[in-house]
Design a protein around this motif. Structure first.
Motif, PDB file in Angstrom:
ATOM      1  N   LEU A1137       0.834  -1.210   0.000  1.00  0.00           N
ATOM      2  CA  LEU A1137       0.000   0.000   0.000  1.00  0.00           C
ATOM      3  C   LEU A1137       0.864   1.253   0.000  1.00  0.00           C
ATOM      4  CD1 LEU A1137      -2.956   1.021   0.202  1.00  0.00           C
ATOM      5  CD2 LEU A1137      -2.651   1.061   2.682  1.00  0.00           C
ATOM      6  N   LYS A1138       1.954   1.212   0.742  1.00  0.00           N
ATOM      7  CA  LYS A1138       2.853   2.362   0.835  1.00  0.00           C
ATOM      8  C   LYS A1138       3.448   2.716  -0.521  1.00  0.00           C
ATOM      9  CE  LYS A1138       6.916   3.884   3.440  1.00  0.00           C
ATOM     10  NZ  LYS A1138       7.932   3.480   4.442  1.00  0.00           N
ATOM     11  N   VAL A1139       3.664   1.696  -1.359  1.00  0.00           N
ATOM     12  CA  VAL A1139       4.264   1.914  -2.680  1.00  0.00           C
ATOM     13  C   VAL A1139       3.204   2.194  -3.726  1.00  0.00           C
ATOM     14  CG1 VAL A1139       5.683   0.883  -4.480  1.00  0.00           C
ATOM     15  CG2 VAL A1139       6.196   0.421  -2.076  1.00  0.00           C
ATOM     16  N   GLU A1140       2.116   1.417  -3.703  1.00  0.00           N
ATOM     17  CA  GLU A1140       1.124   1.470  -4.777  1.00  0.00           C
ATOM     18  C   GLU A1140       0.106   2.597  -4.598  1.00  0.00           C
ATOM     19  OE1 GLU A1140       1.046  -0.353  -7.514  1.00  0.00           O
ATOM     20  OE2 GLU A1140       2.906  -1.349  -6.955  1.00  0.00           O
ATOM     21  N   VAL A1141      -0.328   2.821  -3.375  1.00  0.00           N
ATOM     22  CA  VAL A1141      -1.329   3.881  -3.128  1.00  0.00           C
ATOM     23  C   VAL A1141      -0.840   4.721  -1.951  1.00  0.00           C
ATOM     24  CG1 VAL A1141      -3.824   4.306  -3.112  1.00  0.00           C
ATOM     25  CG2 VAL A1141      -2.987   2.008  -3.610  1.00  0.00           C
ATOM     26  N   PRO A1142       0.236   5.499  -2.141  1.00  0.00           N
ATOM     27  CA  PRO A1142       0.876   6.201  -1.011  1.00  0.00           C
ATOM     28  C   PRO A1142      -0.035   7.196  -0.312  1.00  0.00           C
ATOM     29  CG  PRO A1142       1.764   6.942  -3.133  1.00  0.00           C
ATOM     30  CD  PRO A1142       0.933   5.742  -3.418  1.00  0.00           C
ATOM     31  N   LEU A1143      -0.950   7.826  -1.039  1.00  0.00           N
ATOM     32  CA  LEU A1143      -1.848   8.790  -0.396  1.00  0.00           C
ATOM     33  C   LEU A1143      -2.749   8.101   0.625  1.00  0.00           C
ATOM     34  CD1 LEU A1143      -2.911  11.086  -3.380  1.00  0.00           C
ATOM     35  CD2 LEU A1143      -1.277  11.576  -1.561  1.00  0.00           C
ATOM     36  N   VAL A1144      -3.216   6.911   0.291  1.00  0.00           N
ATOM     37  CA  VAL A1144      -4.058   6.156   1.223  1.00  0.00           C
ATOM     38  C   VAL A1144      -3.240   5.729   2.435  1.00  0.00           C
ATOM     39  CG1 VAL A1144      -5.337   3.999   1.520  1.00  0.00           C
ATOM     40  CG2 VAL A1144      -5.689   5.390  -0.525  1.00  0.00           C
ATOM     41  N   PHE A1145      -2.010   5.297   2.205  1.00  0.00           N
ATOM     42  CA  PHE A1145      -1.150   4.894   3.317  1.00  0.00           C
ATOM     43  C   PHE A1145      -0.936   6.064   4.287  1.00  0.00           C
ATOM     44  CE2 PHE A1145       3.001   4.273   5.310  1.00  0.00           C
ATOM     45  CZ  PHE A1145       2.880   2.987   5.800  1.00  0.00           C
ATOM     46  N   SER A1146      -0.660   7.245   3.730  1.00  0.00           N
ATOM     47  CA  SER A1146      -0.472   8.428   4.577  1.00  0.00           C
ATOM     48  C   SER A1146      -1.761   8.798   5.299  1.00  0.00           C
ATOM     49  CB  SER A1146       0.007   9.608   3.721  1.00  0.00           C
ATOM     50  OG  SER A1146       1.261   9.336   3.148  1.00  0.00           O
ATOM     51  N   ALA A1197      -6.210  -3.543  -4.297  1.00  0.00           N
ATOM     52  CA  ALA A1197      -7.157  -3.046  -5.301  1.00  0.00           C
ATOM     53  C   ALA A1197      -8.344  -2.339  -4.643  1.00  0.00           C
ATOM     54  CB  ALA A1197      -7.641  -4.203  -6.168  1.00  0.00           C
ATOM     55  N   ILE A1198      -8.800  -2.866  -3.521  1.00  0.00           N
ATOM     56  CA  ILE A1198      -9.907  -2.222  -2.799  1.00  0.00           C
ATOM     57  C   ILE A1198      -9.497  -0.829  -2.323  1.00  0.00           C
ATOM     58  CG2 ILE A1198     -11.296  -2.323  -0.688  1.00  0.00           C
ATOM     59  CD1 ILE A1198     -11.356  -5.375  -1.034  1.00  0.00           C
ATOM     60  N   PHE A1199      -8.305  -0.726  -1.750  1.00  0.00           N
ATOM     61  CA  PHE A1199      -7.842   0.585  -1.281  1.00  0.00           C
ATOM     62  C   PHE A1199      -7.673   1.556  -2.451  1.00  0.00           C
ATOM     63  CE2 PHE A1199      -6.071  -1.737   2.547  1.00  0.00           C
ATOM     64  CZ  PHE A1199      -6.980  -1.182   3.435  1.00  0.00           C
ATOM     65  N   LYS A1200      -7.209   1.055  -3.572  1.00  0.00           N
ATOM     66  CA  LYS A1200      -7.082   1.902  -4.759  1.00  0.00           C
ATOM     67  C   LYS A1200      -8.463   2.389  -5.198  1.00  0.00           C
ATOM     68  CE  LYS A1200      -4.914   1.891  -9.360  1.00  0.00           C
ATOM     69  NZ  LYS A1200      -3.866   2.877  -9.054  1.00  0.00           N
ATOM     70  N   HIS A1201      -9.450   1.490  -5.127  1.00  0.00           N
ATOM     71  CA  HIS A1201     -10.827   1.836  -5.498  1.00  0.00           C
ATOM     72  C   HIS A1201     -11.407   2.887  -4.541  1.00  0.00           C
ATOM     73  CE1 HIS A1201     -14.955   1.191  -6.906  1.00  0.00           C
ATOM     74  NE2 HIS A1201     -15.308   1.090  -5.636  1.00  0.00           N
ATOM     75  N   LEU A1207      -9.569   9.571   1.451  1.00  0.00           N
ATOM     76  CA  LEU A1207      -9.010  10.910   1.644  1.00  0.00           C
ATOM     77  C   LEU A1207     -10.061  11.863   2.193  1.00  0.00           C
ATOM     78  CD1 LEU A1207      -6.831  11.264  -1.588  1.00  0.00           C
ATOM     79  CD2 LEU A1207      -6.110  10.606   0.698  1.00  0.00           C
ATOM     80  N   GLN A1208     -11.285  11.733   1.718  1.00  0.00           N
ATOM     81  CA  GLN A1208     -12.358  12.608   2.200  1.00  0.00           C
ATOM     82  C   GLN A1208     -12.659  12.347   3.669  1.00  0.00           C
ATOM     83  OE1 GLN A1208     -16.011  12.282  -0.020  1.00  0.00           O
ATOM     84  NE2 GLN A1208     -17.210  13.309   1.565  1.00  0.00           N
ATOM     85  N   HIS A1209     -12.732  11.082   4.055  1.00  0.00           N
ATOM     86  CA  HIS A1209     -13.061  10.757   5.452  1.00  0.00           C
ATOM     87  C   HIS A1209     -11.869  10.986   6.380  1.00  0.00           C
ATOM     88  CE1 HIS A1209     -17.171   9.233   5.051  1.00  0.00           C
ATOM     89  NE2 HIS A1209     -16.802   8.822   3.849  1.00  0.00           N
ATOM     90  N   THR A1210     -10.687  11.054   5.823  1.00  0.00           N
ATOM     91  CA  THR A1210      -9.545  11.488   6.643  1.00  0.00           C
ATOM     92  C   THR A1210      -9.716  12.947   7.025  1.00  0.00           C
ATOM     93  OG1 THR A1210      -8.093   9.918   5.510  1.00  0.00           O
ATOM     94  CG2 THR A1210      -7.035  11.717   6.705  1.00  0.00           C
ATOM     95  N   GLN A1211     -10.209  13.744   6.091  1.00  0.00           N
ATOM     96  CA  GLN A1211     -10.455  15.160   6.377  1.00  0.00           C
ATOM     97  C   GLN A1211     -11.542  15.331   7.431  1.00  0.00           C
ATOM     98  OE1 GLN A1211      -8.951  17.955   5.151  1.00  0.00           O
ATOM     99  NE2 GLN A1211      -7.457  16.681   4.107  1.00  0.00           N
ATOM    100  N   THR A1212     -12.596  14.520   7.359  1.00  0.00           N
ATOM    101  CA  THR A1212     -13.699  14.637   8.324  1.00  0.00           C
ATOM    102  C   THR A1212     -13.434  13.865   9.611  1.00  0.00           C
ATOM    103  OG1 THR A1212     -14.825  12.799   7.198  1.00  0.00           O
ATOM    104  CG2 THR A1212     -15.417  15.029   6.523  1.00  0.00           C
ATOM    105  N   GLN A1213     -12.276  13.232   9.709  1.00  0.00           N
ATOM    106  CA  GLN A1213     -11.822  12.545  10.923  1.00  0.00           C
ATOM    107  C   GLN A1213     -12.753  11.413  11.342  1.00  0.00           C
ATOM    108  OE1 GLN A1213     -11.068  15.464  13.966  1.00  0.00           O
ATOM    109  NE2 GLN A1213      -9.536  16.542  12.758  1.00  0.00           N
ATOM    110  N   ASP A1214     -13.243  10.651  10.364  1.00  0.00           N
ATOM    111  CA  ASP A1214     -14.057   9.478  10.694  1.00  0.00           C
ATOM    112  C   ASP A1214     -13.708   8.301   9.790  1.00  0.00           C
ATOM    113  OD1 ASP A1214     -15.091  10.476   8.365  1.00  0.00           O
ATOM    114  OD2 ASP A1214     -17.191  10.282   8.946  1.00  0.00           O
ATOM    115  N   LEU A1215     -12.424   8.166   9.450  1.00  0.00           N
ATOM    116  CA  LEU A1215     -11.996   7.118   8.535  1.00  0.00           C
ATOM    117  C   LEU A1215     -12.288   5.734   9.103  1.00  0.00           C
ATOM    118  CD1 LEU A1215     -10.552   6.219   5.960  1.00  0.00           C
ATOM    119  CD2 LEU A1215      -8.385   6.391   7.191  1.00  0.00           C
TER     120      LEU A1215
END
Length: 1259
Positions: A1137-1146, A1197-1201, A1207-1215
């Motif tokens: 995940l860190k390599v393939e979808v780094p924004l999700v990992f962060s 693949a699910i995380f990529k989807h 990212l949106q729910h990270t902003q609203t603090q309810d991921l």
């Protein structure tokens, strides 16, 4: 204050002068004395700067010191007397306390004292004013007598140095007079008087006169006057001009001073010191020169704060004159030691760390001009700086350390010195050059100035060459003594200075990538480590302090993704031609040797624990990541660190208790502190293993998880940072730890859960202490009040199923007859009892905020509130289905005439409006492609070729027509493929186990209540999909009983305090339930398939109970209670995940949540409630046909989807809430097949190899 000293009177005079000067215009504009007094009385109302005046601050502080305690006592007394009277307001209290204060004895004494001192101060000021007036009149008469023929105009203002600081108004004639008086032919007294007059005049008046240019030239000429007093007065005028005038005026002064100094250094007539003679700063000529240089340097440091407000040409002129001055070089034909010192040496003396350059390079406005001029005209300045660094390095190599140690200590020495030798000057210039180059390299345009040609070197000096030089300076050059005082702030040792520069470069990512992240620099950093491990002759020259500096730089490199990759794999990570081990391996080997005390050089050193800690800090930056841990696994660092911790822990217990009056108290205390600090450092190192799933397994194997979690909680309670170079806090660590049974127990025993629940209860039931009772809290609109959001998310992180089962399993609710209002919950069971299962009046009466607290409780289990929420909860928990298979009622009322059209669900059957109209078990007609695929199962090719051919056909079908792989076709595909695999020795991972039990043998065995509930839910779901019949419940029950009997034959005897290891698998077997539905409820087919399937590697990862306390796992893995799905599958999910979808990992890290926890939930329940049935079938089929590593790829693949949603729910603090509660809308396995094939090509060798090693002692 009653008996004030003379010094107090002087200070008060200065304060009053400031006050009068500020209000001069207001007072002089008053028509009468009475009006002027009125203005002063109401000054606080009219002057916004009133409270900034020093005199006002003085009065306020004096009143506070004199009357403060009395006022506080009076307020407390009044409050205690009136605490029952709600009508007593703030104004009443103020009036009462003010009155009592003014009537007090202390107040009267204070006023009498103030009156006396102010009378003395005012009288003194009046006398001084009169003396100044008389002196001024005499001076005016003398001037008029000497120059009676000259006419010049003056205004009526006094030039006295009075309390109002009134001054001349200059005009053309007066400035001409001063010019004449400054002529070298004039008497000394006249010239002094002219300069005094010039200094007392407003600089703006002087600079605006027509003769200013002539005056400037004359002042510049006069700077060379041998009389130091005269030169000082000129510098005083320059300083005043710099301070009080705008840039376009000060620019001319600066330019004239810079040009003067340039000419001064170029002139052969001036006696400028040489390197061989050094600098005696008690010499009057040197003092005078240094004053001029310092004045210029002070202006250099101040100018950037205001020059952006002026035209760019002013700034450019200042920059160019400065660079021109600093580039002055004397005749190079002389020997270096005999040539005159260049201006740069004197600038280095007054500004050793090149602060002026740092400030000039900070803003883009000035940085652009500096870099452009350096590139086009003054590159020699950079060349000489680089040359100086190489010369110092050559000196370090040529001389013994003892001979040059004094250089590094000189600048930081607190003792005064009056002479700088040539070597000391060279060192100071080296520090200045180092700081200048370090600042230059931060910026892209600065780095473009390289490579540079040096006369002393054959090849061009590249950026890499310069960084290697800096690195070598750390361990070749001398350093300060080992035990340096922490209070010694200015450490000018070369190693410290170079480290400071490299730290700044590390913190600038773009710069670090270009300068530091290459094999050559890393090898230079690791060179002393190589020498120490080989114990070569060069090794002793590297001090412990140098190693600590190197470790700090390596830790910073390892904390950034690009740097970590370089340490792990080198520059050519895909190349198989890597000859030497990479940086990570060398660091791990060295750290292990240090921990095992396998290096004799530092034996017995007091600094050894610090060196150990520094290098383990580098290692934990590496093993704190999934990919880093994989590389360091062979070194078993967790074992070495745990061994060192246990040894240190025993030492701390043996430290004798200090005896009062004994001389050894201080030494024992210091020893104890050092040992405790080292013990905590080791616990911190062990704790960081919990950052990854596999690292957590290693941590639990050490047996130190309880101590580590307690250490983490203690730091959490003190709000201390957990790990150096980490951007985020405790969230991810806590989430990882809570994902395992042993971790949940450790969190509870440490007090972590207790503290979180206590904080939650305080927010829900107690409110805040600082809120007045007269202002009741508003009813929250959101289901979870913002004040409880943090506590709520903390509980979500802490309570995945393994933790819940471990913390509340087999326990009864308290269900007390009465609850005290002061009784606070302390554990998870208490929260269930007090907030969720409110089944008695006693529980309801015990809540201050019943509605809000109960809503919170409901939300925590299925999330929202009361009648509408209750209906949502009941529908959700009673009907299983994916996003397209069930319709959940909303949690909020709708707008319009019918705000809630949904029927309430209170009894079976479920209202049909909640059932989606999906196609249920619609077997599609078998087409030609599927026929071909089935035909392959009948062919008798070579076994390996046949299997690969089937896999290719399956991939082709999944990409082209995925919907036909369902129902009876899927059943036949799986049956035949697994049968062939189980008959192939190369495909079998587990040995064959004979199983002969019949239905009669298992009929009387019992299933857990969780299994029984799961059976009912499975049958209900299967009937909805038209896959199961009414009789399926009995058959599924028998299947699960056979499975428990079958797996029990393969379990190892184990004694453990963990609840999850006492008996059968804790939880429902969702994989067997899924397979039972795929087999259309056929009990015999299901059992036959499972026996064949159990021999395959994929069974270890799809069928979680398969390896529950299995004898095929290492003993320490069984005792940890951690399943391979967690320490292997989810470990690689995080790594990829860190390599393939780094924004999700962060996003996960910023949310304090771990991907491993949600993935473990998905996999454990076979994606039930998250995916539609056909996607669950495709998930199982894909993993069976293509291999267990596809379990990892599907999650990626699910995380990529879900990237945008995450990212949106990270902003609203309810991921956490979103991922645990929401179905995976729109995700289809077949849509990501090509992407997963790419993942397979890139990662299968590593992932599948590790999955095959779950039976091996993988340490």
């Amino acid at each position: 204050m009653a008996q004030s000293s003379g010094e107090d009177a002087v200070v008060l005079q200065a304060m009053l002068r400031q006050l009068f000067q500020s209000v001069k215009e207001k007072i002089t504009g008053a028509p009468s004395l009475e009006c002027a007094e009125e203005i002063l009385v109401h000054l606080e109302e009219t002057d916004e700067n009133f409270h900034n005046y020093e005199f006002v601050k003085y009065l306020r502080q004096h009143i506070c010191n004199t009357l403060g305690s009395m006022i506080e006592e009076e307020m407390e007394k009044w409050t205690s007397d009136q605490n029952q009277a709600e009508e007593s307001g703030y104004d009443t209290v103020v009036q009462h306390v003010t009155k009592r204060t003014q009537e007090s004895k202390e107040y009267k004494e204070m006023m009498h004292s103030l009156k006396n001192i102010m009378m003395v101060v005012v009288e003194s000021m009046i006398n001084k004013f009169e003396e100044d007036e008389i002196r001024n009149q005499e001076r005016q008469k003398k001037i008029q007598k000497e120059k009676s023929n000259n006419s010049y105009c003056t205004d009526n203002c006094s030039d006295s140095d009075s309390s109002f600081n009134q001054s001349y108004k200059f005009c053309q004639g007066k400035l001409q007079l001063i010019l004449d008086q400054l002529d070298p032919g004039q008497p000394k007294e006249v010239r002094y008087e002219a300069l005094q007059t010039l200094c007392s005049a407003p600089p703006s008046d002087v600079l605006n006169c027509e003769n200013w240019t002539t005056l400037c030239e004359k002042l510049t000429m006069s700077l060379s006057d041998p009389d130091p007093v005269f030169s000082d007065r000129i510098l005083k005028f320059y300083a005043q001009t710099f301070t009080l005038s705008p840039l376009h005026m000060t620019k001319e002064i600066y330019t004239s001073l810079a040009k003067y100094l340039k000419l001064y250094f170029l002139s052969r007539e001036n006696h400028i010191p040489t390197l061989s003679t050094g600098i005696d700063i008690s010499n009057p000529n040197v003092i005078c020169l240094l004053k001029k240089v310092r004045l210029l340097n002070e202006y250099q440091k101040e100018a950037p704060s205001f020059w952006i407000r002026h035209p760019e040409k002013y700034m450019e002129e200042i920059v160019e004159n400065t660079l021109s001055l600093l580039s002055v070089k004397h005749d190079q034909s002389h020997l270096v030691s005999q040539k005159n010192l260049d201006p740069i040496y004197f600038f280095a003396l007054v500004d050793t760390k090149a602060v002026w350059f740092k400030k000039w390079m900070h803003a883009y406005y000035s940085r652009t001009a500096v870099l452009r001029l350096l590139e086009k005209k003054y590159k020699s300045l950079i060349t000489t700086a680089v040359q100086q660094c190489f010369q110092y390095f050559d000196l370090c190599e040529a001389m013994k350390v003892n001979e040059i140690l004094s250089h590094s200590k000189h600048c930081g020495n607190k003792q005064k010195t009056f002479f700088y030798s040539g070597q000391e000057l060279q060192y100071i210039y080296f520090i200045h050059s180092l700081c200048l180059l370090g600042r230059l390299l931060i910026y892209t345009q600065g780095r473009r100035l390289f490579p540079i040609k040096l006369k002393s070197r054959k090849d061009l000096v590249s950026l890499t060459d310069l960084l290697v030089l800096f690195t070598q300076l750390i361990y070749y050059s001398p350093s300060c003594p080992k035990m340096t005082s922490a209070a010694h702030l200015d450490n000018y040792s070369p190693a410290s200075m170079v480290t400071e520069v490299l730290q700044i470069l590390c913190d600038q990512k773009e710069c670090a990538v270009e300068c530091l992240y290459n094999n050559t620099v890393i090898e230079a950093l690791l060179q002393p480590i190589h020498n120490l491990m080989k114990e070569t002759k060069a090794a002793p020259n590297c001090s412990e302090a140098a190693l600590i500096h190197i470790a700090d730089i390596l830790a910073r490199i390892a904390s950034v993704e690009e740097g970590l990759t370089l340490l792990l794999y080198g520059e050519n990570m895909n190349s198989s031609e890597e000859k030497s081990p990479t940086g990570a391996h060398i660091i791990a080997q060295f750290s292990k040797k240090l921990l095992d005390e396998d290096i004799s050089i530092f034996s017995g050193s007091e600094m050894l624990p610090v060196v150990k800690g520094a290098f383990i800090s580098v290692c934990r930056q590496i093993y704190g990541t999934c990919e880093g841990l994989q590389v360091l696994i062979p070194y078993s660092l967790h074992e070495s660190i745990a061994k060192a911790w246990k040894k240190t822990s025993l030492l701390s217990e043996r430290i004798p208790t200090p005896v009062k009056g004994s001389d050894s108290v201080s030494s024992i205390s210091q020893e104890s502190q050092n040992i405790m600090a080292w013990e905590e450092n080791l616990l911190d190192d062990l704790l960081n293993f919990a950052a990854t799933p596999k690292g957590l397994l290693f941590l639990q194997r050490t047996g130190a998880i309880n101590e580590c979690v307690t250490f983490m909680f203690n730091r959490y309670a003190k709000k201390l940072q957990i790990i150096r170079h980490k951007k985020f806090g405790y969230g991810v660590l806590v989430t990882q730890v809570a994902s395992t049974a042993a971790g949940a127990i450790a969190l509870q025993s440490s007090g972590f859960i207790n503290a979180l629940i206590t904080e939650l209860w305080a927010n829900l039931e107690c409110g805040r202490d600082d809120v007045r009772v007269t202002h009741p809290r508003s009813t929250p609109v959101d289901p979870i009040d913002r004040s409880c959001q943090k506590s709520f998310l903390g509980l979500v992180n802490l309570l995945p199923y393994p933790a819940v089962y471990e913390l509340v399993g087999n326990q009864d609710l308290p269900n007390k007859a009465e609850y005290s209002l002061r009784e606070v919950p302390t554990c998870v069971l208490d929260i269930l009892d007090r907030l969720i299962i409110l089944n008695s009046e006693a529980k309801i009466r015990s809540l201050f905020n019943y509605e809000q607290s109960h809503i919170f409780g409901l939300r925590h289990f299925i999330i929202d509130g009361l009648s509408v929420e209750r209906n949502h909860v009941l529908v959700r928990i009673n009907f299983i289905g994916g996003p397209m298979e069930r319709i959940l009622p909303p949690r909020v009322l709708e707008k319009g005439d019918d705000p809630y059209p949904w029927p309430m669900f209170s009894s079976y059957p479920l209202p049909t409006c909640y059932l989606s109209e999906v196609t249920r078990n619609a077997d599609l007609k078998q087409d030609n492609d599927l026929g071909k695929l089935l035909l392959h199962f009948k062919m008798s090719d070579k076994q390996t070729e046949w299997i690969e051919n089937c896999r290719r056909q399956f991939c082709k079908m999944m990409k082209a027509k995925p919907d036909i792989i369902s129902g009876s076709a899927l059943l036949e595909l799986l049956e035949k493929f697994v049968l062939h695999l189980s008959e192939s020795p190369s495909e079998c991972y587990f040995p064959s186990v004979e199983y002969t039990a019949t239905d009669a043998n298992v009929k009387n065995e019992s299933l857990s209540s969780v299994q029984q509930l799961g059976i009912k839910m499975t049958v209900r779901y299967g009937k909805f999909l038209n896959l199961l019949k009414d009789s399926a419940e009995n058959d599924l029950t028998l299947v699960l009983k056979h499975c428990e009997r079958f797996l029990k034959q393969q379990q190892a005897p184990i004694k453990s305090s963990l609840l999850c290891l006492q008996g059968s698998y804790a939880g429902h077997d969702w994989f067997v339930s899924s397979l039972f539905m795929i087999m259309l409820g056929d009990k015999e087919k299901t059992l036959r398939f499972l026996q064949q399937f159990s021999r395959l590697l994929i069974s270890a990862f799809l069928w979680l109970p398969r390896l529950h306390i299995s004898r095929y796992l290492p003993t320490d893995t069984i005792e940890s209670g951690i399943h391979p799905v967690y320490f292997c599958s989810t470990h690689y999910i995080e790594m990829l995940l860190k390599v393939e979808v780094p924004l999700v990992f962060s996003a996960f890290h910023m949310s304090g949540f771990a991907p491993s926890q949600i993935c473990l939930l998905w996999i454990t329940q076979c994606f039930w409630n998250y995916l539609d049935w056909i996607e669950i079938c495709h998930y199982i089929a894909t993993c069976v046909f293509l291999g267990p590593d596809y379990q990892v790829y599907i999650c990626i693949a699910i995380f990529k989807h879900l990237q945008q949603d995450i990212l949106q729910h990270t902003q609203t603090q309810d991921l956490q809430v979103f991922l645990k509660e929401e179905a995976l809308h729109g995700f289809r396995v077949s849509d990501y097949f090509e992407y997963m094939e790419i993942l397979e090509q890139n990662y299968r060798p590593v992932v599948l190899r590790d999955m095959r090693n779950v039976r091996v002692q993988n340490t």
